[in-house]
Design an enzyme around this catalytic site. Sequence first.
Site, short mmCIF file in Angstrom:
data_model
loop_
_atom_site.label_atom_id
_atom_site.label_comp_id
_atom_site.label_asym_id
_atom_site.label_seq_id
_atom_site.Cartn_x
_atom_site.Cartn_y
_atom_site.Cartn_z
N TYR A 135 0.81 -1.22 0.00
CA TYR A 135 0.00 0.00 0.00
C TYR A 135 0.85 1.27 0.00
CZ TYR A 135 -4.79 -1.65 0.69
OH TYR A 135 -6.03 -2.17 0.51
N LYS B 41 3.20 -14.09 5.84
CA LYS B 41 3.46 -15.13 4.82
C LYS B 41 4.99 -15.26 4.75
CE LYS B 41 1.94 -17.78 1.40
NZ LYS B 41 1.02 -18.91 1.54
N ASP C 120 -2.85 -17.57 4.79
CA ASP C 120 -3.84 -18.43 4.12
C ASP C 120 -4.48 -19.39 5.11
OD1 ASP C 120 -1.19 -19.22 4.16
OD2 ASP C 120 -1.29 -20.45 2.37
N ASP D 46 -6.12 -5.57 5.30
CA ASP D 46 -7.26 -5.13 4.51
C ASP D 46 -8.17 -6.31 4.19
OD1 ASP D 46 -8.79 -3.41 2.87
OD2 ASP D 46 -7.71 -4.08 1.10
#
Length: 360
Positions: free
Chosen positions: A124, A191, A225, A249
Amino acid sequence: MAYPVTLLPGDGIGPEVAQAMKKCVEATGVAIAWDEQPVGEFAIKKYGTPLPDHVLDSIRKNKVAIKGPIVTPVGKGFRSVNVALRQALDLFACVRPCQYMEGTKSIAKGVDLVIFRENTEDLYAGIEFDLGTSDAKHLIQEINALSTRKIRDDSAISIKPISVFASRRIIKFAFDYAVKNNRRKVTAIHKANIMKFTDGLFLKTAREVAQEYQGRVEFEDVIVDNMCMQLVQRPEFFDVLVLPNLYGDIVSDLCAGLIGGLGIAPGANIGDTIALFEPVHGSAPKYAGKNKVNPTASILSGVLMLRHLKEEKAAERLEMAVRDVIKEGKFVTYDLKADRNDPTAVGTQEMAEAICRRIH
Ligand code: NAD
């Protein structure tokens, strides 16, 4: 004395939900001196820019602001006003409580989560290089010279910066919140198995900060995930979540879905001295001007604002009124009815008025 608050109604459904919020906050009896400022589409018409400098000046002066959503053109046009506000005012912490309310179509009854999303960096950050530009070509050449992995010539590039400073700041903020609010556990989401350096840094920083709170708040980390699946299967297992910007987000909307939809999920963007409150949802352009959407997310953002202003009793009264109206299920918008086509659903302003009548 009235609290000075900058009000950015936004565009799309923004002005409608902002009006509903204003009505309900005023009905608590807390005096607010609203400094209303157009942004987005309306500011472009009036000032030729979606975020004029005087809007930022108003927020810097008042220190407290509340906004409706603002359209961000997809893949072209001006950059997000929402992201620009967070970056310009260094509102580093995006705080999004997600709590079950009786009467909603929540798929899980035990949900009581607070999400802390880092607001200033990650993908972002707005550092992007478009396909075919000389900067993109230059960057691709540099990277291809530095790395054994090659980037294709016909690529566009977005940069993902994650710093120790910003990671530490948001993770400490989440832990401090947990301590102050008797929360049991902080879960860091990442991640790092794939993005070993950026997400790896976020995870390493989280582990270091967790050490400082050992014995007071539990800590765990979960890969993003896997986290999405677990949130759907057993959301009650989690408590405080802390995430880099992009995962924050996405996971925020997932959690809003868990508690019955975007129409009821409030949020706050907090910096060292300034706080800006806003619903999680966007400007839902297809509903703009129809007096149809749910004002709850905005009204509960108003509740968060009242708490921030230390008007705890007023915040409590307004929150109870929202919960009563939703539990009763009569004066609620279409999205809170069992059947979305239920003709007894009321409009945005009518739901807000029902909430005002319930404030004791
Ligand atoms: P959205 O949140 O605007 O709407 C998605 C869907 O969620 C809607 O079609 C509607 O079905 C539902 N919804 C949203 N708000 C609701 C409400 N108050 N009551 C009932 N249902 C509601 O997401 P989008 O369509 O992806 O984005 C539309 C625009 O909003 C885009 O330009 C996007 O960039 C912008 N956006 C702004 C913000 C912000 O201002 N902070 C946040 C997200 C998206």
